[in-house]
Scaffold this active site. Structure first.
Site, PDB file in Angstrom:
ATOM      1  N   ASP A  66       0.850  -1.185   0.000  1.00  0.00           N
ATOM      2  CA  ASP A  66       0.000   0.000   0.000  1.00  0.00           C
ATOM      3  C   ASP A  66       0.892   1.242   0.000  1.00  0.00           C
ATOM      4  O   ASP A  66       1.716   1.425   0.907  1.00  0.00           O
ATOM      5  CB  ASP A  66      -0.907  -0.005   1.239  1.00  0.00           C
ATOM      6  CG  ASP A  66      -1.807   1.216   1.303  1.00  0.00           C
ATOM      7  OD1 ASP A  66      -2.602   1.390   0.362  1.00  0.00           O
ATOM      8  OD2 ASP A  66      -1.697   1.980   2.261  1.00  0.00           O
ATOM      9  N   THR A  99      -3.281   5.444  -4.037  1.00  0.00           N
ATOM     10  CA  THR A  99      -2.191   6.173  -3.385  1.00  0.00           C
ATOM     11  C   THR A  99      -0.881   6.028  -4.152  1.00  0.00           C
ATOM     12  O   THR A  99      -0.106   6.981  -4.243  1.00  0.00           O
ATOM     13  CB  THR A  99      -1.996   5.675  -1.944  1.00  0.00           C
ATOM     14  OG1 THR A  99      -1.887   4.248  -1.954  1.00  0.00           O
ATOM     15  CG2 THR A  99      -3.177   6.045  -1.080  1.00  0.00           C
ATOM     16  N   THR A 100      -0.630   4.840  -4.697  1.00  0.00           N
ATOM     17  CA  THR A 100       0.600   4.638  -5.477  1.00  0.00           C
ATOM     18  C   THR A 100       0.519   5.385  -6.799  1.00  0.00           C
ATOM     19  O   THR A 100       1.474   6.054  -7.218  1.00  0.00           O
ATOM     20  CB  THR A 100       0.822   3.133  -5.729  1.00  0.00           C
ATOM     21  OG1 THR A 100       0.797   2.435  -4.477  1.00  0.00           O
ATOM     22  CG2 THR A 100       2.147   2.878  -6.413  1.00  0.00           C
ATOM     23  N   ASP A 403      -9.186  -0.357   2.562  1.00  0.00           N
ATOM     24  CA  ASP A 403      -9.160   0.267   1.228  1.00  0.00           C
ATOM     25  C   ASP A 403     -10.390  -0.124   0.414  1.00  0.00           C
ATOM     26  O   ASP A 403     -10.978   0.712  -0.282  1.00  0.00           O
ATOM     27  CB  ASP A 403      -7.891  -0.155   0.477  1.00  0.00           C
ATOM     28  CG  ASP A 403      -6.649   0.551   1.019  1.00  0.00           C
ATOM     29  OD1 ASP A 403      -6.812   1.442   1.863  1.00  0.00           O
ATOM     30  OD2 ASP A 403      -5.536   0.211   0.593  1.00  0.00           O
TER      31      ASP A 403
END
Length: 558
Positions: A66, A99-100, A403
């Site tokens: 994550d 997020t990445t 998530d």
């Protein structure tokens, strides 16, 4: 201003003790910092991304893919790097996924902007072009790519959850956890004052229990506390309880520190001790007389008072974490009571501070007893019990499940999804390159670079899956070009839903394949990445003051 700098020093030292880096040099440093951070997490992107093992200074191990978790645990010192770390945390808070991707896009936007500036394009021109491209991209997603969930049905929600967890540890269990996420979140639906449906993720309580396999995880409607009833003499099940949530001790009252009492009669000492015990006994009677049958305390309750509650047929739970106590109070309609004192100088318990539910019971879970509150009055709650082999696995399972809950929440509240697998980014690349040709100013150069930067996502997905990224991206661009140039009633229009199949290494219709993402996630990702890149691009000077040297201790020689 220039007078405060020492021009003879090649490091541009400030006479007040510091250094100055400006122009292209500081821009290059910022871009390098952003790319370094993106390089750390880019291999964890996608359903076949790899995990990172992070060991902190005391030896605690975290294994995760994550992006927000990885960056949070990294000690980033560069100021531009910190902006990207906060960017990932903001994306995680607002959307829960992507997020990445947001960090990779922001870093790529910075790299391409730096190349434009090296070719004598002014930063203000690049910033204007990026803002225009972001605005057009968000509009294109909302108008052309977004699909209404109403038309796709319940399966779309499961597909969204499945897409989110496919790249994480829970992806190996098929739709098992995806269905659990959708069902547990749907159970906590509430309506706000405007009449809009809300799905609070905090109303889903996630409990981690070591032992058994992940497939033995389960969920049920109700709020579970990892605490047992205070006494074995209490009822194991209580219907229609009146609930009080208290934030004070029910223990033998003691004199305050510094209070001294001088007595000359031993009988008076015994009377003082008795009164100390009676003060708390009176508080217990006040609580019971108010009709309370279940007490949840964030602190302790002495055994003699637990006995009073048990004899009255009430149940008590002690040492409840503050966060859980607030959730119980909110869900049952109770108030977190910090004192029984009233304005008249006495003590009382207001009926409006008491909550209610349908059932409070104690159930056995693995080797532990847990208290479950079902049918809360104000807000329904659901509890998910995750089972796993060890703490590392359970922590990563919780992050993955959270998530998926956030992604499903965004889809339920916004009602729109987009196809995944790089299809949105590729469609935007084709559209923005075409849009750039309609401009007659230098901004078109920045818009073309913005479009090409978006391709970094499908390219990285292909590389992480060990596939030929050049061939796949070329074919995908051809599909989306055909979709955007097709007539309104042409069957080629359906090609806009095509994206990457990373397991087979080919192109497919990702809407039919069930690879869906929240439309809000993509729009927020683009806006956040663009703003972060612009904030860093605007920097053309960095002045860093050196810390003051510590004064020598005059007594150090002694």
């Amino acid at each position: 201003m220039s007078g405060i700098f020492d021009t003879n020093n090649q490091d541009s030292a400030l006479f007040i003790g510091g250094s100055r880096v400006s122009g292209q040099e500081v821009r290059a440093q910022n871009v390098m910092a952003a790319l370094s951070i993106a390089n750390v997490i880019k291999t964890s992107l996608g359903p076949v991304g790899l995990d990172k093992m992070l060991v902190d200074d005391v030896g605690d191990v975290t294994i995760s893919n994550d992006g927000a978790t990885i960056l949070q645990l990294l000690e980033v010192e560069h100021p531009a790097g910190k902006i990207l770390v906060k960017l990932a945390q903001q994306q995680d808070t607002e959307v829960g996924d992507g997020t990445t991707s947001v960090v990779i896009i922001a870093a790529e936007l910075l790299r391409r902007a730096n190349e434009l500036i090296k070719n004598h394009i002014h930063p203000a021109t690049v910033i204007t072009g990026y803002r225009l491209a972001c605005k057009e991209a968000c509009k294109f997603i909302a108008d052309q790519m977004a699909l209404k969930v109403d038309k796709l049905g319940q399966e779309a929600l499961i597909s969204v959850a499945m897409t989110t967890i496919s790249s994480k540890i829970l992806g190996a269990y098929g739709t098992f956890f995806a269905e659990m996420a959708v069902n547990s979140l749907s159970a906590v639906k509430s309506v706000d004052y405007r009449g809009k449906a809300r799905y609070p993720v905090k109303a889903v309580n996630v409990m981690k229990v070591k032992g058994a396999s992940a497939r033995e995880s389960s969920y049920f409607t109700g709020y579970a506390l990892y605490r047992p009833l205070t006494s074995a003499a209490m009822k194991r099940s209580l219907k229609n309880p009146k609930i009080a949530v208290i934030d004070f001790d029910i223990t033998k009252t003691r004199m305050k520190m510094g209070v001294n009492i001088v007595i000359d009669n031993p009988d008076n000492l015994e009377a003082i001790r008795k009164r100390e015990a009676d003060i708390s006994s009176e508080r217990v009677r006040i609580i019971l007389d108010a009709g309370v049958t279940a007490v949840f305390s964030t602190r302790g309750i002495d055994d003699m008072y637990v006995k009073m509650f048990a004899e009255a047929g009430a149940v008590t739970v002690t040492r409840v974490p503050k966060e859980d106590a607030r959730r119980i109070a909110k869900g049952t309609g109770a108030s977190l009571i910090t004192t029984l004192a009233n304005l008249d100088g006495g003590e009382s318990l207001d009926a409006s501070s008491i909550g209610s539910a349908e059932l409070v019971e104690q159930v056995r879970l693995s080797d532990d007893d847990v208290v479950v509150i079902r049918g809360a009055k104000e807000q329904q709650a659901s509890t998910v019990i995750l089972r796993g082999a060890n703490d590392y696995m359970l922590d990563e399972m919780e992050r993955s499940f959270h998530d998926s809950l956030c992604a499903v929440k965004r889809v339920l509240e916004s009602g729109a999804v987009v196809p995944g697998g790089g299809s949105v980014e590729t469609a935007l690349d084709v559209y923005l390159e075409s849009f750039a040709t309609t401009l007659g100013s230098r901004e078109q150069l920045a818009i073309v670079e913005f479009a090409n930067a978006l391709l970094s996502i499908p390219k990285q997905l292909s590389v992480n899956a060990a596939k030929d990224s050049i061939e796949l991206i070329s074919k995908l661009r051809a599909y989306h070009t055909a979709a955007q140039t097709a007539a309104a009633d042409s069957p080629r229009g359906a090609l806009k839903n095509y994206g990457l199949d990373l397991h087979e290494g080919k192109i497919r219709d990702n809407v039919k394949a069930g690879v869906l993402e929240p439309a809000m996630s993509k729009i927020k990702m683009l806006k956040s990445a663009t703003e972060a890149a612009i904030n860093i691009l605007r920097i053309d000077d960095m002045i860093k003051l050196l810390p003051e040297p510590e004064k020598e201790d005059p007594h150090a020689h002694m």
